[in-house]
Design a protein around this motif. Structure first.
Motif, PDB file in Angstrom:
ATOM      1  N   PRO A  43       0.818  -1.223   0.000  1.00 22.64           N
ATOM      2  CA  PRO A  43       0.000   0.000   0.000  1.00 22.64           C
ATOM      3  C   PRO A  43       0.845   1.264   0.000  1.00 22.64           C
ATOM      4  O   PRO A  43       2.001   1.258   0.423  1.00 22.64           O
ATOM      5  CB  PRO A  43      -0.827  -0.122   1.270  1.00 22.64           C
ATOM      6  N   GLU A  44       0.250   2.313  -0.493  1.00 24.05           N
ATOM      7  CA  GLU A  44       0.858   3.651  -0.500  1.00 24.05           C
ATOM      8  C   GLU A  44       1.185   4.026   0.944  1.00 24.05           C
ATOM      9  O   GLU A  44       0.337   3.882   1.827  1.00 24.05           O
ATOM     10  CB  GLU A  44      -0.171   4.609  -1.086  1.00 24.05           C
ATOM     11  N   PRO A  45       2.411   4.490   1.227  1.00 26.23           N
ATOM     12  CA  PRO A  45       2.734   4.864   2.615  1.00 26.23           C
ATOM     13  C   PRO A  45       1.891   6.052   3.063  1.00 26.23           C
ATOM     14  O   PRO A  45       1.627   6.963   2.277  1.00 26.23           O
ATOM     15  CB  PRO A  45       4.215   5.217   2.581  1.00 26.23           C
ATOM     16  N   LYS A  46       1.465   5.997   4.318  1.00 26.60           N
ATOM     17  CA  LYS A  46       0.675   7.099   4.860  1.00 26.60           C
ATOM     18  C   LYS A  46       1.628   8.226   5.248  1.00 26.60           C
ATOM     19  O   LYS A  46       2.683   7.972   5.808  1.00 26.60           O
ATOM     20  CB  LYS A  46      -0.105   6.620   6.073  1.00 26.60           C
ATOM     21  N   PRO A  47       1.239   9.473   4.957  1.00 26.40           N
ATOM     22  CA  PRO A  47       2.124  10.584   5.360  1.00 26.40           C
ATOM     23  C   PRO A  47       2.217  10.659   6.876  1.00 26.40           C
ATOM     24  O   PRO A  47       1.236  10.414   7.577  1.00 26.40           O
ATOM     25  CB  PRO A  47       1.428  11.826   4.782  1.00 26.40           C
TER      26      PRO A  47
END
Length: 64
Positions: A43-47
């Motif tokens: 998954p896209e890394p969370k900021p």
């Protein structure tokens, strides 16, 4: 739209046949299924969020 890159992988014929058959039955595109699986696995890394700073009443009085 984000630029795309091609990914070429080798898989056994039997796996390819199973995936292709399942996608045909479910009216899916193989590439879409693989993209979805990769996106779920990576998954896209969370900021990172900045810590919330809460000023106490004592700190308010110290600054005055």
């Amino acid at each position: 739209m984000e630029p795309v890159k091609r990914l070429t992988i080798d898989i056994p014929e039997s796996l390819h046949r199973r995936v292709k058959t399942a996608c045909a039955i479910e009216d899916l595109v193989m590439a879409d299924v693989v993209r979805e699986m990769l996106d779920q696995r990576f998954p896209e890394p969370k900021p990172k969020s900045l810590p919330l700073v809460v000023e106490t009443e004592a700190q308010k009085h110290d600054e005055a």
